[in-house]
Design a protein around this motif. Structure first.
Motif, PDB file in Angstrom:
ATOM      1  N   GLN A   8       0.791  -1.051  -0.045  1.00  0.00           N
ATOM      2  CA  GLN A   8       0.086  -0.060  -0.005  1.00  0.00           C
ATOM      3  C   GLN A   8       0.957   1.342  -0.103  1.00  0.00           C
ATOM      4  OE1 GLN A   8      -2.539  -0.663   3.363  1.00  0.00           O
ATOM      5  NE2 GLN A   8      -4.314  -1.207   2.205  1.00  0.00           N
ATOM      6  N   ASP A   9       2.053   1.315   0.631  1.00  0.00           N
ATOM      7  CA  ASP A   9       2.840   2.516   0.855  1.00  0.00           C
ATOM      8  C   ASP A   9       3.948   2.552  -0.362  1.00  0.00           C
ATOM      9  OD1 ASP A   9       1.400   3.018   2.955  1.00  0.00           O
ATOM     10  OD2 ASP A   9       3.005   2.097   4.420  1.00  0.00           O
ATOM     11  N   ALA A  10       3.761   3.510  -1.285  1.00  0.00           N
ATOM     12  CA  ALA A  10       4.805   3.700  -2.334  1.00  0.00           C
ATOM     13  C   ALA A  10       6.174   3.666  -1.896  1.00  0.00           C
ATOM     14  CB  ALA A  10       4.797   4.799  -3.334  1.00  0.00           C
ATOM     15  N   LEU A  11       6.801   4.387  -0.944  1.00  0.00           N
ATOM     16  CA  LEU A  11       7.901   4.446  -0.304  1.00  0.00           C
ATOM     17  C   LEU A  11       8.317   3.832   0.902  1.00  0.00           C
ATOM     18  CD1 LEU A  11      10.127   6.613  -1.448  1.00  0.00           C
ATOM     19  CD2 LEU A  11       9.395   8.187   0.331  1.00  0.00           C
ATOM     20  N   SER A  12       9.313   3.002   0.746  1.00  0.00           N
ATOM     21  CA  SER A  12       9.745   1.952   1.870  1.00  0.00           C
ATOM     22  C   SER A  12      10.458   2.936   2.770  1.00  0.00           C
ATOM     23  CB  SER A  12      10.909   0.895   1.244  1.00  0.00           C
ATOM     24  OG  SER A  12      10.180   0.167   0.445  1.00  0.00           O
ATOM     25  N   GLU A  13      10.266   2.643   3.919  1.00  0.00           N
ATOM     26  CA  GLU A  13      10.996   3.231   5.234  1.00  0.00           C
ATOM     27  C   GLU A  13      12.386   3.700   4.965  1.00  0.00           C
ATOM     28  OE1 GLU A  13       9.668   4.758   7.900  1.00  0.00           O
ATOM     29  OE2 GLU A  13       7.611   4.248   7.319  1.00  0.00           O
ATOM     30  N   TRP A  14      13.125   2.783   4.474  1.00  0.00           N
ATOM     31  CA  TRP A  14      14.689   3.061   4.139  1.00  0.00           C
ATOM     32  C   TRP A  14      14.617   4.059   3.017  1.00  0.00           C
ATOM     33  CZ3 TRP A  14      16.985   2.774  -0.618  1.00  0.00           C
ATOM     34  CH2 TRP A  14      16.205   1.907  -1.518  1.00  0.00           C
ATOM     35  N   MET A  15      13.816   4.399   2.282  1.00  0.00           N
ATOM     36  CA  MET A  15      14.073   5.503   1.121  1.00  0.00           C
ATOM     37  C   MET A  15      13.868   6.666   1.782  1.00  0.00           C
ATOM     38  SD  MET A  15      15.245   4.661  -1.500  1.00  0.00           S
ATOM     39  CE  MET A  15      14.873   5.701  -2.540  1.00  0.00           C
ATOM     40  N   LYS A  16      13.134   7.045   3.026  1.00  0.00           N
ATOM     41  CA  LYS A  16      12.796   8.004   3.381  1.00  0.00           C
ATOM     42  C   LYS A  16      13.996   9.092   3.903  1.00  0.00           C
ATOM     43  CE  LYS A  16       8.102   7.083   4.445  1.00  0.00           C
ATOM     44  NZ  LYS A  16       7.001   6.844   5.650  1.00  0.00           N
ATOM     45  N   GLY A  17      15.146   8.398   3.982  1.00  0.00           N
ATOM     46  CA  GLY A  17      16.283   9.080   4.204  1.00  0.00           C
ATOM     47  C   GLY A  17      17.238   9.328   3.068  1.00  0.00           C
ATOM     48  N   GLU A  18      17.857  10.310   2.871  1.00  0.00           N
ATOM     49  CA  GLU A  18      18.513  10.658   1.789  1.00  0.00           C
ATOM     50  C   GLU A  18      19.853   9.932   1.441  1.00  0.00           C
ATOM     51  OE1 GLU A  18      18.980  14.926   0.803  1.00  0.00           O
ATOM     52  OE2 GLU A  18      16.668  15.392   1.081  1.00  0.00           O
ATOM     53  N   GLY A  19      20.687   9.627   2.319  1.00  0.00           N
ATOM     54  CA  GLY A  19      21.791   9.066   2.479  1.00  0.00           C
ATOM     55  C   GLY A  19      22.976   9.933   1.593  1.00  0.00           C
ATOM     56  N   ARG A 126      18.082 -15.813  -1.808  1.00  0.00           N
ATOM     57  CA  ARG A 126      18.590 -14.416  -2.243  1.00  0.00           C
ATOM     58  C   ARG A 126      18.572 -13.392  -1.139  1.00  0.00           C
ATOM     59  NH1 ARG A 126      18.564 -13.654  -8.770  1.00  0.00           N
ATOM     60  NH2 ARG A 126      20.006 -15.463  -9.146  1.00  0.00           N
ATOM     61  N   ILE A 127      19.457 -12.940  -0.681  1.00  0.00           N
ATOM     62  CA  ILE A 127      19.170 -11.941   0.196  1.00  0.00           C
ATOM     63  C   ILE A 127      19.717 -10.718  -0.257  1.00  0.00           C
ATOM     64  CG2 ILE A 127      20.498 -11.271   2.585  1.00  0.00           C
ATOM     65  CD1 ILE A 127      21.389 -14.115   3.093  1.00  0.00           C
ATOM     66  N   GLN A 128      18.661  -9.820  -0.118  1.00  0.00           N
ATOM     67  CA  GLN A 128      18.932  -8.402  -0.685  1.00  0.00           C
ATOM     68  C   GLN A 128      18.938  -7.281   0.501  1.00  0.00           C
ATOM     69  OE1 GLN A 128      16.801  -6.703  -4.346  1.00  0.00           O
ATOM     70  NE2 GLN A 128      15.571  -5.925  -2.752  1.00  0.00           N
ATOM     71  N   CYS A 129      20.153  -6.347   0.364  1.00  0.00           N
ATOM     72  CA  CYS A 129      19.983  -5.409   1.336  1.00  0.00           C
ATOM     73  C   CYS A 129      20.223  -4.044   0.589  1.00  0.00           C
ATOM     74  CB  CYS A 129      21.248  -5.408   2.255  1.00  0.00           C
ATOM     75  SG  CYS A 129      20.986  -6.934   3.312  1.00  0.00           S
ATOM     76  N   LEU A 130      19.175  -3.013   0.831  1.00  0.00           N
ATOM     77  CA  LEU A 130      19.147  -1.703   0.119  1.00  0.00           C
ATOM     78  C   LEU A 130      19.332  -0.643   1.237  1.00  0.00           C
ATOM     79  CD1 LEU A 130      15.889  -2.684  -1.744  1.00  0.00           C
ATOM     80  CD2 LEU A 130      17.999  -1.772  -3.119  1.00  0.00           C
ATOM     81  N   TYR A 131      20.129   0.287   0.908  1.00  0.00           N
ATOM     82  CA  TYR A 131      20.482   1.437   1.622  1.00  0.00           C
ATOM     83  C   TYR A 131      20.177   2.605   0.579  1.00  0.00           C
ATOM     84  CZ  TYR A 131      22.570  -0.508   5.783  1.00  0.00           C
ATOM     85  OH  TYR A 131      22.759  -0.987   6.966  1.00  0.00           O
ATOM     86  N   PRO A 132      19.750   4.003   1.239  1.00  0.00           N
ATOM     87  CA  PRO A 132      19.668   5.167   0.562  1.00  0.00           C
ATOM     88  C   PRO A 132      20.994   5.789   0.029  1.00  0.00           C
ATOM     89  CG  PRO A 132      19.170   5.800   2.789  1.00  0.00           C
ATOM     90  CD  PRO A 132      19.230   4.237   2.662  1.00  0.00           C
ATOM     91  N   GLU A 307       9.916  23.514  -5.471  1.00  0.00           N
ATOM     92  CA  GLU A 307       8.448  23.063  -5.298  1.00  0.00           C
ATOM     93  C   GLU A 307       8.533  21.565  -4.883  1.00  0.00           C
ATOM     94  OE1 GLU A 307       8.001  26.796  -7.973  1.00  0.00           O
ATOM     95  OE2 GLU A 307       9.454  24.933  -7.764  1.00  0.00           O
ATOM     96  N   VAL A 308       9.668  20.827  -5.420  1.00  0.00           N
ATOM     97  CA  VAL A 308       9.663  19.416  -5.071  1.00  0.00           C
ATOM     98  C   VAL A 308      10.606  18.816  -4.073  1.00  0.00           C
ATOM     99  CG1 VAL A 308       8.565  18.907  -7.287  1.00  0.00           C
ATOM    100  CG2 VAL A 308      11.025  19.196  -6.991  1.00  0.00           C
ATOM    101  N   THR A 309      10.360  17.760  -3.432  1.00  0.00           N
ATOM    102  CA  THR A 309      11.450  17.193  -2.728  1.00  0.00           C
ATOM    103  C   THR A 309      12.079  15.951  -3.244  1.00  0.00           C
ATOM    104  OG1 THR A 309       9.802  15.945  -1.496  1.00  0.00           O
ATOM    105  CG2 THR A 309      10.361  18.343  -0.698  1.00  0.00           C
ATOM    106  N   PRO A 310      13.189  15.481  -2.700  1.00  0.00           N
ATOM    107  CA  PRO A 310      13.726  14.317  -3.206  1.00  0.00           C
ATOM    108  C   PRO A 310      12.712  13.100  -2.876  1.00  0.00           C
ATOM    109  CG  PRO A 310      15.543  15.312  -2.498  1.00  0.00           C
ATOM    110  CD  PRO A 310      14.005  16.222  -2.134  1.00  0.00           C
ATOM    111  N   GLN A 311      12.135  13.147  -1.640  1.00  0.00           N
ATOM    112  CA  GLN A 311      11.323  12.090  -1.287  1.00  0.00           C
ATOM    113  C   GLN A 311      10.162  11.863  -2.082  1.00  0.00           C
ATOM    114  OE1 GLN A 311      10.723  11.830   3.060  1.00  0.00           O
ATOM    115  NE2 GLN A 311       8.668  11.277   2.722  1.00  0.00           N
ATOM    116  N   MET A 312       9.345  13.018  -2.556  1.00  0.00           N
ATOM    117  CA  MET A 312       8.333  13.094  -3.395  1.00  0.00           C
ATOM    118  C   MET A 312       8.657  12.386  -4.671  1.00  0.00           C
ATOM    119  SD  MET A 312       6.314  16.379  -4.817  1.00  0.00           S
ATOM    120  CE  MET A 312       6.050  17.060  -3.449  1.00  0.00           C
ATOM    121  N   LEU A 313       9.821  12.831  -5.300  1.00  0.00           N
ATOM    122  CA  LEU A 313      10.186  12.403  -6.525  1.00  0.00           C
ATOM    123  C   LEU A 313      10.404  10.692  -6.477  1.00  0.00           C
ATOM    124  CD1 LEU A 313      12.267  15.178  -7.709  1.00  0.00           C
ATOM    125  CD2 LEU A 313      10.033  14.531  -8.516  1.00  0.00           C
ATOM    126  N   ASN A 314      11.214  10.195  -5.535  1.00  0.00           N
ATOM    127  CA  ASN A 314      11.414   8.816  -5.079  1.00  0.00           C
ATOM    128  C   ASN A 314      10.068   8.125  -4.975  1.00  0.00           C
ATOM    129  OD1 ASN A 314      14.062   8.912  -4.972  1.00  0.00           O
ATOM    130  ND2 ASN A 314      14.049   9.245  -2.719  1.00  0.00           N
TER     131      ASN A 314
END
Length: 361
Positions: A8-19, A126-132, A307-314
């Protein structure tokens, strides 16, 4: 936490940080492929053998062995709809191959969705790890820790000369694929991208699009990953990718600086035109949406568009995909209907009118 939250949520919690280096690097990913000894690869396994593998690997999570790495939940692919599977693919939480698996497929997901552990995909595990941002070393450290945990509980298929054995020969050896998702619009606009990508392939790396092998580099998004898994250690693979990515980041920033110095009005016009079209268009296909979102992301990173933020575009990267559109509006759609809904969703998101609790209409 409900399983529906994952779709239901488009943005995973890990993507809310910019990195780090998030102006160029969207995300860093490490994927580890493993198989169990004395079990046929998934493509050759019977239903009973696949179920046995599933039980053995999910027991690792059920027994609490993964608790040092966070909270996890197991999702059986047989328990969710085809549309939910498509959304998980669009969020990069499962592969298209696993989504199409009709037997005992599952995914173990961390609460923040940074870790995705696929069972009975092309390989047993298959172990997958994602970081921003640019954090490939951190992604590898996490994947390695989780891999060690599974290896303590399962007997991996391993050969002293060949390394870890995998269904696809190109993964034999270390079994790791490390990749960095990069936004490179300035290199495209200054026509340097082909030279850069040719150089990348000459040092043992490969370039793919947003959804991996065979996908197009839409929206100026390029996935740079290792091509060699045999003959190099894990640390050598990570260090090589890190070093090349660092150079690409510098080339992209240099190209952006050049664009601002030599063509500022043209770039600002391009950015503003794309923002205007996205804000008012009635229909929008996925290819145009990706390109215009790339334009406004560049504008935001260059300080030309506030007018836009990186989080909005992600978030829009996922929200504008076919599966998520149908999930959001709770309706099956023809391609034309998807183009209409995509434009509507983008307009509402850019104007702050989109309701994340529903379709916003």
């Amino acid at each position: 936490m409900t399983k529906r939250r994952y779709t239901q949520d488009a943005l995973s919690e890990w993507m809310k940080g910019e990195g780090p280096d998030s102006d160029v690097v969207i995300s860093s990913r490490v994927r580890v492929a493993r198989n169990l000894r004395h079990q046929p690869f998934p493509m050759l396994a019977t239903n009973e053998q696949s179920a046995e593998v599933l039980g053995k690997l999910t027991d690792v999570s059920l027994a609490g062995r993964l608790e040092p790495f966070g909270s996890f939940e197991t999702v059986l692919l047989s328990d969710i709809s085809e549309l939910d599977k498509r959304v998980l693919v669009e969020k990069h939480l499962i592969s298209p191959n696993l989504a199409n698996e009709s037997r005992a497929g599952a995914v173990i997901l961390s609460e923040n969705e940074a870790v995705s552990i696929m069972i009975n995909e092309e390989d047993h595990l298959r172990i997958q790890c994602l970081y921003p941002g640019f954090q490939i070393g951190e992604a590898w450290a996490l994947a390695s820790g989780i891999d060690d945990t599974f290896e303590e509980a399962a007997d991996y298929a391993f050969d002293e000369n060949r390394g870890y054995l995998t269904a696809c020969p190109t993964n034999v050896g270390t079994g790791i694929r490390a990749s960095i998702m990069m936004h490179l619009p300035a290199l495209v606009l200054t026509q340097q991208i082909n030279r850069i990508l040719t150089a990348v392939t000459q040092v043992g790396l490969t370039v793919r699009g947003l959804y991996g092998e065979g996908s197009e580099a839409l929206g100026n998004l390029f996935q740079i990953s290792n091509q060699i898994t045999l003959g190099q250690s894990e640390s050598e693979i990570i260090e090589n990718l890190h070093g090349v990515a660092k150079q690409i980041i510098e080339h992209e920033r240099s190209a952006r600086k050049r664009l601002l110095e030599e063509s500022r009005m043209r770039i600002e016009d391009r950015v503003r035109r794309s923002y205007g079209i996205l804000s008012h268009a009635v229909i929008m296909d996925s290819k145009e949406a990706a390109q215009r979102l790339s334009d406004i992301r560049l504008g935001a990173d260059l300080g030309l568009l506030e007018e836009v933020t990186p989080q909005m575009l992600n978030e829009l990267l996922v929200m504008t995909q076919p599966g998520f559109l149908q999930q959001t509006f709770d309706e099956k759609m023809s391609p034309e209907q998807r183009d209409y809904r995509r434009a509507e969703l983008i307009r509402k998101q850019l104007s702050g009118q989109f309701d994340h609790g529903g379709a916003g209409i």
